[in-house]
Motif scaffolding. Structure first.
Motif, short mmCIF file in Angstrom:
data_model
loop_
_atom_site.label_atom_id
_atom_site.label_comp_id
_atom_site.label_asym_id
_atom_site.label_seq_id
_atom_site.Cartn_x
_atom_site.Cartn_y
_atom_site.Cartn_z
N ILE A 180 23.28 76.84 22.98
CA ILE A 180 23.83 76.67 21.64
C ILE A 180 23.43 77.89 20.81
CG2 ILE A 180 23.84 75.26 19.55
CD1 ILE A 180 22.77 72.93 21.35
N PHE A 181 24.40 78.61 20.28
CA PHE A 181 24.11 79.80 19.49
C PHE A 181 23.93 79.41 18.03
CE2 PHE A 181 25.28 81.67 23.39
CZ PHE A 181 24.66 82.91 23.41
N ALA A 182 22.68 79.55 17.56
CA ALA A 182 22.32 79.11 16.20
C ALA A 182 21.55 80.20 15.45
CB ALA A 182 21.48 77.83 16.28
N GLY A 183 21.88 81.45 15.72
CA GLY A 183 21.14 82.54 15.09
C GLY A 183 21.95 83.38 14.13
N GLY A 184 23.09 82.86 13.71
CA GLY A 184 23.97 83.62 12.84
C GLY A 184 23.47 83.71 11.40
N LYS A 185 24.13 84.56 10.64
CA LYS A 185 23.74 84.81 9.25
C LYS A 185 24.30 83.77 8.28
CE LYS A 185 23.01 88.84 6.33
NZ LYS A 185 23.29 90.27 6.17
N SER A 186 25.42 83.15 8.63
CA SER A 186 26.06 82.12 7.80
C SER A 186 26.45 82.63 6.42
CB SER A 186 25.14 80.89 7.64
OG SER A 186 24.73 80.38 8.87
N SER A 187 26.87 83.89 6.33
CA SER A 187 27.17 84.48 5.03
C SER A 187 28.34 83.78 4.34
CB SER A 187 27.44 85.97 5.16
OG SER A 187 28.42 86.22 6.14
N ARG A 188 29.36 83.34 5.11
CA ARG A 188 30.51 82.67 4.49
C ARG A 188 30.16 81.27 3.98
NH1 ARG A 188 34.67 83.70 9.33
NH2 ARG A 188 32.71 83.50 10.43
N MET A 189 29.18 80.63 4.63
CA MET A 189 28.75 79.30 4.20
C MET A 189 27.89 79.38 2.95
SD MET A 189 28.97 76.04 4.81
CE MET A 189 29.57 75.87 6.49
N GLY A 190 27.15 80.49 2.80
CA GLY A 190 26.28 80.64 1.65
C GLY A 190 24.88 80.09 1.87
N GLU A 191 24.66 79.44 3.00
CA GLU A 191 23.35 78.95 3.40
C GLU A 191 23.34 78.83 4.92
OE1 GLU A 191 22.59 74.66 2.46
OE2 GLU A 191 24.57 74.77 1.54
N ASP A 192 22.17 78.68 5.50
CA ASP A 192 22.04 78.64 6.96
C ASP A 192 22.70 77.37 7.49
OD1 ASP A 192 21.27 78.54 9.63
OD2 ASP A 192 19.25 79.29 9.24
N LYS A 193 23.88 77.52 8.11
CA LYS A 193 24.61 76.34 8.56
C LYS A 193 23.89 75.60 9.69
CE LYS A 193 27.93 79.30 10.95
NZ LYS A 193 29.33 79.71 10.94
N SER A 194 23.06 76.31 10.45
CA SER A 194 22.34 75.63 11.52
C SER A 194 21.37 74.58 10.98
CB SER A 194 21.59 76.64 12.40
OG SER A 194 20.49 77.20 11.72
N LEU A 195 21.03 74.68 9.68
CA LEU A 195 20.09 73.75 9.06
C LEU A 195 20.77 72.70 8.19
CD1 LEU A 195 17.25 76.26 8.08
CD2 LEU A 195 17.39 74.78 10.10
N LEU A 196 22.11 72.72 8.13
CA LEU A 196 22.83 71.70 7.35
C LEU A 196 22.71 70.34 8.05
CD1 LEU A 196 26.14 73.65 6.60
CD2 LEU A 196 24.33 73.10 4.95
N SER A 197 22.61 69.29 7.27
CA SER A 197 22.52 67.96 7.87
C SER A 197 23.88 67.59 8.47
CB SER A 197 22.08 66.93 6.83
OG SER A 197 23.04 66.84 5.80
N PHE A 198 23.84 66.73 9.51
CA PHE A 198 25.10 66.31 10.13
C PHE A 198 24.90 64.96 10.80
CE2 PHE A 198 28.82 66.39 12.90
CZ PHE A 198 29.77 66.91 12.03
N GLY A 199 25.79 64.01 10.44
CA GLY A 199 25.65 62.66 10.98
C GLY A 199 24.29 62.10 10.61
N GLU A 200 23.62 61.51 11.59
CA GLU A 200 22.30 60.93 11.34
C GLU A 200 21.17 61.94 11.55
OE1 GLU A 200 21.42 58.91 15.66
OE2 GLU A 200 22.90 57.93 14.39
N TYR A 201 21.53 63.19 11.78
CA TYR A 201 20.54 64.22 12.08
C TYR A 201 20.24 65.09 10.86
CZ TYR A 201 21.16 62.76 16.86
OH TYR A 201 21.21 61.99 18.00
N THR A 202 19.01 65.55 10.78
CA THR A 202 18.57 66.40 9.68
C THR A 202 19.30 67.73 9.70
OG1 THR A 202 16.40 65.39 9.92
CG2 THR A 202 16.52 67.35 8.55
N THR A 203 19.62 68.23 10.92
CA THR A 203 20.31 69.52 11.03
C THR A 203 21.48 69.44 12.01
OG1 THR A 203 18.95 70.34 12.86
CG2 THR A 203 18.15 70.78 10.62
#
Length: 193
Positions: free
Chosen positions: A8-31
């Motif tokens: 799983i590639f989770a090392g991107g900059k996430s510049s278009r999201m404006g925050e680190d998308k790998s750390l966004l919450s999703f479903g029942e998970y914290t990230t």
């Protein structure tokens, strides 16, 4: 269970999201990363997370940190680190594509050939470079890309022995690059439960 490793590639900059998308919450998970790691562990016998620093994640997993400190946020360095760590072919998927399912993965793997450098998903929107099988034959090309600071996966794939596999359902390939796509994904995830 699928024996080929999944990265799983989770090392991107996430510049278009404006925050680190790998750390966004999703479903029942914290990230989003933990969501992907959990669901893909039900499909693959071994799953790894490619990242710059594993310390940003607060859950146990198998991490492959970038081999060198770099300000480069393209996946080039992640691919090199993964190939050098695993020393074999692997299935690559982006942290921000939570709807790529087992059917898509199995179709790509079933059509992959030893003579290919890569077998990559393609939709009407174009190739999906972070959804497919990458063979270790590509390691020299990735190293060359890094040296020359060329980081376009599309260019590499078009100039390698790549098999593109067509898929019709574009919604399963939704990438969460912008806030509105993240919000859409949250709705889809809730309604598909």
């Amino acid at each position: 269970m699928i024996d080929i490793p999944c990265v799983i590639f989770a090392g991107g900059k996430s510049s278009r999201m404006g925050e680190d998308k790998s750390l966004l919450s999703f479903g029942e998970y914290t990230t989003l990363t933990e969501f992907q790691y959990s669901r893909l562990n039900k499909i693959f016998s071994s799953v790894y997370i490619s990242c710059k620093e594993k310390s940003k994640f607060n859950f146990d997993a198998q991490f492959i940190e970038d081999a060198a400190t770099s300000s480069t946020y393209a996946p080039t360095l992640g691919f090199i680190s993964a190939f050098e760590y695993l020393e074999q072919t692997f299935f690559a998927i982006s942290v921000d594509s939570p709807f790529v399912d087992e059917g898509i993965i199995k179709k790509l793997l079933s059509l992959d050939r030893e003579t290919d450098d890569a077998t990559i998903a393609k939709t009407e929107e174009g190739m999906q470079p972070l959804c497919g099988v990458y063979h270790s034959t590509l390691l020299p090309a990735f190293k060359d890309m890094l040296t020359k600071e060329r980081h376009k996966l599309g260019f590499l794939l078009k100039n390698s022995k790549t098999q593109f596999v067509d898929f019709q359902d574009t919604e399963k390939f939704l990438n969460l690059n912008h806030p509105h796509e993240y919000q859409k994904a949250l709705v889809i995830n809730t309604t598909s439960l």
